[in-house]
Design a protein around this motif. Sequence first.
Motif, PDB file in Angstrom:
ATOM      1  N   GLU A   1      31.124  36.542  36.535  1.00  0.00           N
ATOM      2  CA  GLU A   1      32.547  36.217  36.545  1.00  0.00           C
ATOM      3  C   GLU A   1      33.315  37.438  37.010  1.00  0.00           C
ATOM      4  O   GLU A   1      32.992  38.564  36.646  1.00  0.00           O
ATOM      5  N   VAL A   2      34.329  37.217  37.842  1.00  0.00           N
ATOM      6  CA  VAL A   2      35.169  38.306  38.325  1.00  0.00           C
ATOM      7  C   VAL A   2      36.615  37.841  38.335  1.00  0.00           C
ATOM      8  O   VAL A   2      36.904  36.669  38.608  1.00  0.00           O
ATOM      9  N   SER A   3      37.534  38.743  37.990  1.00  0.00           N
ATOM     10  CA  SER A   3      38.954  38.403  37.909  1.00  0.00           C
ATOM     11  C   SER A   3      39.770  39.357  38.776  1.00  0.00           C
ATOM     12  O   SER A   3      39.420  40.529  38.942  1.00  0.00           O
ATOM     13  N   PHE A   4      40.866  38.847  39.326  1.00  0.00           N
ATOM     14  CA  PHE A   4      41.766  39.644  40.143  1.00  0.00           C
ATOM     15  C   PHE A   4      43.096  38.898  40.232  1.00  0.00           C
ATOM     16  O   PHE A   4      43.273  37.827  39.645  1.00  0.00           O
ATOM     17  N   ARG A   5      44.013  39.438  40.987  1.00  0.00           N
ATOM     18  CA  ARG A   5      45.316  38.805  41.179  1.00  0.00           C
ATOM     19  C   ARG A   5      45.555  38.638  42.670  1.00  0.00           C
ATOM     20  O   ARG A   5      45.260  39.526  43.456  1.00  0.00           O
TER      21      ARG A   5
END
Length: 254
Positions: A164-168
């Motif tokens: 899982e990877v998160s960013f904006r």
Amino acid sequence: MKNLCLAAVCAASFIAMPAAAQDEDWRSRLDRDALATGEIYLELQFEGQADGFMRFGWHADGDEIAIYDRTMWASREIYETQEARVRLADLEPVSVDIRFHQGGHYFVIDGDFEPGRVTGRTRVVRPGQEAVNHAIDTPLPDGAILRASFFILAAALPMEIGDEVSFRWYAPLGNSTADVTLSAVEAVQVETPAGRFATYRIEQRGGTPANDIFIDRETGRIVRIDIGGQPMRFVAPAPVGAASGAASGAGPNN
């Protein structure tokens, strides 16, 4: 309607690698070779019928990446072209130019980026009316990427089940940002006009709408994108000359 059509443009190739769940330092994992060039071509299907295409591509140009996007939804008379540039080192946005047509009217977005801000204008043109200009002057959070560069990130950021990877991201059509998470959920077989594929299903959550992205496990190529809550998907098209194909005028990668 523009958010629905273009939200499908949200991912590309993922290739298996050792698990790194919750790794938010995705820039350190980018495959530099994969940033050099690429193109995605998919058929747009609405309510099970071929109804357009999307073609998205990129290539390295000095210390930047030049991006292009061509998307058409035939029955809704929607056509978008986009040119953008992002930094090769970290995908930070540099500029974006969009021309979005629907029916008889269109609007043009011209945006330029500096640290912490995007500026420019949106020009709205309707038949028989005077064109209207709206200024763009919007703060951006540190590290935000351009929505269109999501394809490039995906092509250069390997994942496997459980990652899982998160960013904006910043979406020019809505002049807004959103927190986005990609999760590699499962291995699944999918059918497309191009045939049957053994894929990874990648969930994109955050941004609107949600999308499920199916990546061919053998080639790392995107072969299907399902649009959350809508009877719409993008799929690998049948070979040229086969019975199935894009809508009239379609060719096939926000």
